[in-house]
Scaffold this active site. Structure first.
Site, mmCIF file in Angstrom:
data_model
loop_
_atom_site.group_PDB
_atom_site.id
_atom_site.type_symbol
_atom_site.label_atom_id
_atom_site.label_comp_id
_atom_site.label_asym_id
_atom_site.label_seq_id
_atom_site.Cartn_x
_atom_site.Cartn_y
_atom_site.Cartn_z
ATOM 1 N N LYS A 165 11.826 37.209 5.193
ATOM 2 C CA LYS A 165 12.784 36.049 5.738
ATOM 3 C C LYS A 165 12.228 34.757 5.642
ATOM 4 O O LYS A 165 12.713 33.613 5.075
ATOM 5 C CB LYS A 165 13.011 36.234 7.180
ATOM 6 C CG LYS A 165 13.718 37.425 7.652
ATOM 7 C CD LYS A 165 13.838 37.502 9.280
ATOM 8 C CE LYS A 165 12.630 37.429 10.025
ATOM 9 N NZ LYS A 165 11.727 38.847 9.856
ATOM 10 N N ARG A 171 4.854 45.170 16.483
ATOM 11 C CA ARG A 171 6.048 44.154 16.114
ATOM 12 C C ARG A 171 7.373 44.791 15.550
ATOM 13 O O ARG A 171 8.569 44.522 15.564
ATOM 14 C CB ARG A 171 5.427 43.324 14.972
ATOM 15 C CG ARG A 171 4.641 42.139 15.621
ATOM 16 C CD ARG A 171 3.859 41.649 14.752
ATOM 17 N NE ARG A 171 4.512 40.895 13.773
ATOM 18 C CZ ARG A 171 3.872 40.798 12.445
ATOM 19 N NH1 ARG A 171 2.764 40.904 12.033
ATOM 20 N NH2 ARG A 171 4.567 40.002 11.414
ATOM 21 N N ARG A 175 16.678 37.185 17.847
ATOM 22 C CA ARG A 175 15.967 38.372 17.826
ATOM 23 C C ARG A 175 16.528 39.404 18.985
ATOM 24 O O ARG A 175 16.170 40.364 19.014
ATOM 25 C CB ARG A 175 14.612 38.364 17.764
ATOM 26 C CG ARG A 175 13.738 38.159 16.728
ATOM 27 C CD ARG A 175 12.361 37.721 16.731
ATOM 28 N NE ARG A 175 11.405 38.288 16.081
ATOM 29 C CZ ARG A 175 10.679 37.614 15.245
ATOM 30 N NH1 ARG A 175 10.983 36.616 14.689
ATOM 31 N NH2 ARG A 175 9.790 38.438 14.532
ATOM 32 N N ARG A 200 -0.947 41.073 3.539
ATOM 33 C CA ARG A 200 -0.425 39.713 3.761
ATOM 34 C C ARG A 200 -1.893 38.775 3.931
ATOM 35 O O ARG A 200 -2.496 39.422 4.952
ATOM 36 C CB ARG A 200 0.388 39.385 4.947
ATOM 37 C CG ARG A 200 1.074 38.089 4.792
ATOM 38 C CD ARG A 200 2.424 37.995 5.399
ATOM 39 N NE ARG A 200 2.451 38.300 6.846
ATOM 40 C CZ ARG A 200 3.607 38.381 7.524
ATOM 41 N NH1 ARG A 200 4.765 37.976 6.930
ATOM 42 N NH2 ARG A 200 3.516 38.249 8.925
ATOM 43 N N ARG A 214 -3.179 36.830 9.344
ATOM 44 C CA ARG A 214 -2.652 36.419 10.606
ATOM 45 C C ARG A 214 -3.225 37.139 11.498
ATOM 46 O O ARG A 214 -3.214 38.481 11.524
ATOM 47 C CB ARG A 214 -1.197 36.493 10.222
ATOM 48 C CG ARG A 214 -0.559 35.059 10.934
ATOM 49 C CD ARG A 214 0.971 35.187 10.515
ATOM 50 N NE ARG A 214 1.954 35.982 11.394
ATOM 51 C CZ ARG A 214 3.084 36.238 11.182
ATOM 52 N NH1 ARG A 214 3.661 35.386 10.399
ATOM 53 N NH2 ARG A 214 3.964 36.873 11.826
HETATM 54 P P1 ADP Z 1 7.660 38.392 11.612
HETATM 55 O O1 ADP Z 1 8.916 38.022 11.430
HETATM 56 O O2 ADP Z 1 6.928 38.769 10.566
HETATM 57 O O3 ADP Z 1 7.253 38.952 12.932
HETATM 58 P P2 ADP Z 1 7.581 35.531 13.091
HETATM 59 O O4 ADP Z 1 6.649 34.514 12.618
HETATM 60 O O5 ADP Z 1 9.001 35.351 12.802
HETATM 61 O O6 ADP Z 1 7.010 36.883 12.166
HETATM 62 O O7 ADP Z 1 7.156 35.811 14.434
HETATM 63 C C1 ADP Z 1 5.917 36.230 14.919
HETATM 64 C C2 ADP Z 1 5.901 36.234 16.434
HETATM 65 O O8 ADP Z 1 6.512 34.888 17.165
HETATM 66 C C3 ADP Z 1 6.815 37.617 17.128
HETATM 67 O O9 ADP Z 1 6.110 38.662 16.966
HETATM 68 C C4 ADP Z 1 7.106 37.284 18.186
HETATM 69 O O10 ADP Z 1 6.072 37.199 19.381
HETATM 70 C C5 ADP Z 1 7.387 35.353 18.095
HETATM 71 N N1 ADP Z 1 8.468 35.260 18.044
HETATM 72 C C6 ADP Z 1 9.010 34.742 16.918
HETATM 73 N N2 ADP Z 1 10.561 34.495 16.812
HETATM 74 C C7 ADP Z 1 10.821 34.924 18.089
HETATM 75 C C8 ADP Z 1 12.059 35.032 18.624
HETATM 76 N N3 ADP Z 1 13.308 34.556 18.057
HETATM 77 N N4 ADP Z 1 12.169 35.571 20.117
HETATM 78 C C9 ADP Z 1 11.027 35.989 20.476
HETATM 79 N N5 ADP Z 1 9.844 35.886 20.013
HETATM 80 C C10 ADP Z 1 9.738 35.421 18.661
#
Ligand code: ADP
Length: 234
Positions: free
Chosen positions: A27, A184, A102, A140, A173
Site C-alpha cells: 500500500k 499485525r 482499518r 523489509r 522497523r
Molecule cells: P502496515 O500496513 O504494514 O501494518 P502501517 O504503517 O500502515 O503499516 O501501520 C503500522 C501500525 O500503525 C499498525 O500496526 C497500527 O498499530 C497503527 N495504525 C496505522 N493505521 C491505523 C488505523 N487506520 N487504525 C488503527 N491503527 C493504525
C-alpha cells in the site's frame, strides 16, 4: 496507457482513493507512486502515528506501546488524525488513503465525512498471499537517514544492508519483528479483512487486484487502468 496518461478530467470523479490490503501488500509503495503520477497527497495513518511518536507528542506517547505490540490504535484517535489532515488545502483535489480505514467504525466515519462533502470513494484492494506477506515483511529494511525502503529479497541494496543513497546502515522497523508481524496480520484478519464484505454490502466501489508477483511499476499501471475503467463505468 501509461500511468501518466490519467488526465485530470478522467480522474475528476475519483477523489478519495482508499488503498486497502494487509500489512506488506504494498500500500505504501503504491500510494507514493500514485501520489507522484496523480499529483494528490498520500495520507498514511501509520506514517502520521510514527511521526507523533518521533516528536514525542501526547498522542505519540499514547500509541507507541500499542504499535510496538502490532495492535490497532483506537478508532477515535485515528479518525481525529485523519479528519484533521483531510481538512488541509492540499486535499481539496483528492487524496490517497493508505492504511485507513482499518475497522468498520473507521470506514463509517470516513464515509460520512466524504458524503457530507460529496466526495467520491473508490477502494482498491491489493490481494497478496499470506506466505508472500511474511517474506516481504521479514525482509523489509529502511534507511533511518533518508527513509528509503528496501527489501532483502525483492529490492536489495547494492551492498550488504547499507543505503544506496547515503551509505547509512539500514534498520528494521520496530514492528517488523517476527512475533509482531504475526500480530499485525492477525489484527488484519480480525478487524480489517471483514471490511471487504462490509464494503460490498454497502455498495462501495471496490476493485481487487492481484498484487502477488508483480513489480511495483506494473502494479501502478494496473491500478491506473482500473481507476480509468471505474471512472468510465460509474
Ligand atoms: P502496515 O500496513 O504494514 O501494518 P502501517 O504503517 O500502515 O503499516 O501501520 C503500522 C501500525 O500503525 C499498525 O500496526 C497500527 O498499530 C497503527 N495504525 C496505522 N493505521 C491505523 C488505523 N487506520 N487504525 C488503527 N491503527 C493504525
Amino acid at each position: 496507457m501509461s500511468a501518466q496518461g490519467l488526465t485530470p478530467e478522467r480522474r475528476e470523479k475519483v477523489q478519495a482513493l482508499v488503498l486497502f490490503g494487509p500489512p506488506g501488500s504494498g500500500k505504501g509503495t503504491q500510494a507514493k507512486l500514485l501520489m507522484q503520477c496523480l499529483g494528490i497527497p498520500q495520507i498514511s495513518t501509520g506514517d502520521m502515528l510514527r511521526e507523533n511518536i518521533q516528536a514525542d507528542s501526547p498522542l505519540g506517547r499514547e500509541v507507541s506501546g500499542i504499535m510496538r505490540a502490532g495492535a490497532l490504535v483506537p478508532d477515535e484517535m485515528v479518525n481525529a488524525l485523519v479528519e484533521q489532515r483531510l481538512a488541509s488545502p492540499d486535499c481539496a483535489r483528492g487524496f490517497i488513503l493508505d492504511g485507513y480505514p482499518r475497522t468498520r467504525q473507521q470506514a463509517g466515519a470516513l464515509h460520512n465525512w466524504l458524503m457530507k462533502r460529496n466526495i467520491d470513494e473508490l477502494v482498491i484492494h491489493l490481494v497478496v498471499d499470506y506466505n508472500s506477506l511474511i517474506t516481504r515483511l521479514t525482509g523489509r529494511r529502511q534507511c533511518p537517514q533518508c527513509g528509503t525502503l528496501y527489501n532483502l529479497i525483492s529490492r536489495p541494496p547494492k551492498q550488504g544492508e547499507i543505503c544506496d543513497k547515503d551509505g547509512t546502515k539500514l534498520v528494521i522497523r520496530e514492528d517488523d519483528s517476527a512475533p509482531v508481524i504475526k500480530e499485525r496480520l492477525a489484527a488484519y484478519d480480525r478487524q480489517t479483512q471483514p471490511l471487504i464484505a462490509y464494503f460490498r454490502e454497502e455498495g462501495r466501489r471496490l476493485l481487487a487486484l492481484d498484487a502477488n508477483d508483480v513489480r511495483p511499476q506494473e502494479l501502478l499501471e494496473e491500478i491506473c487502468r482500473a481507476i480509468r475503467e471505474d471512472a468510465r463505468g460509474s
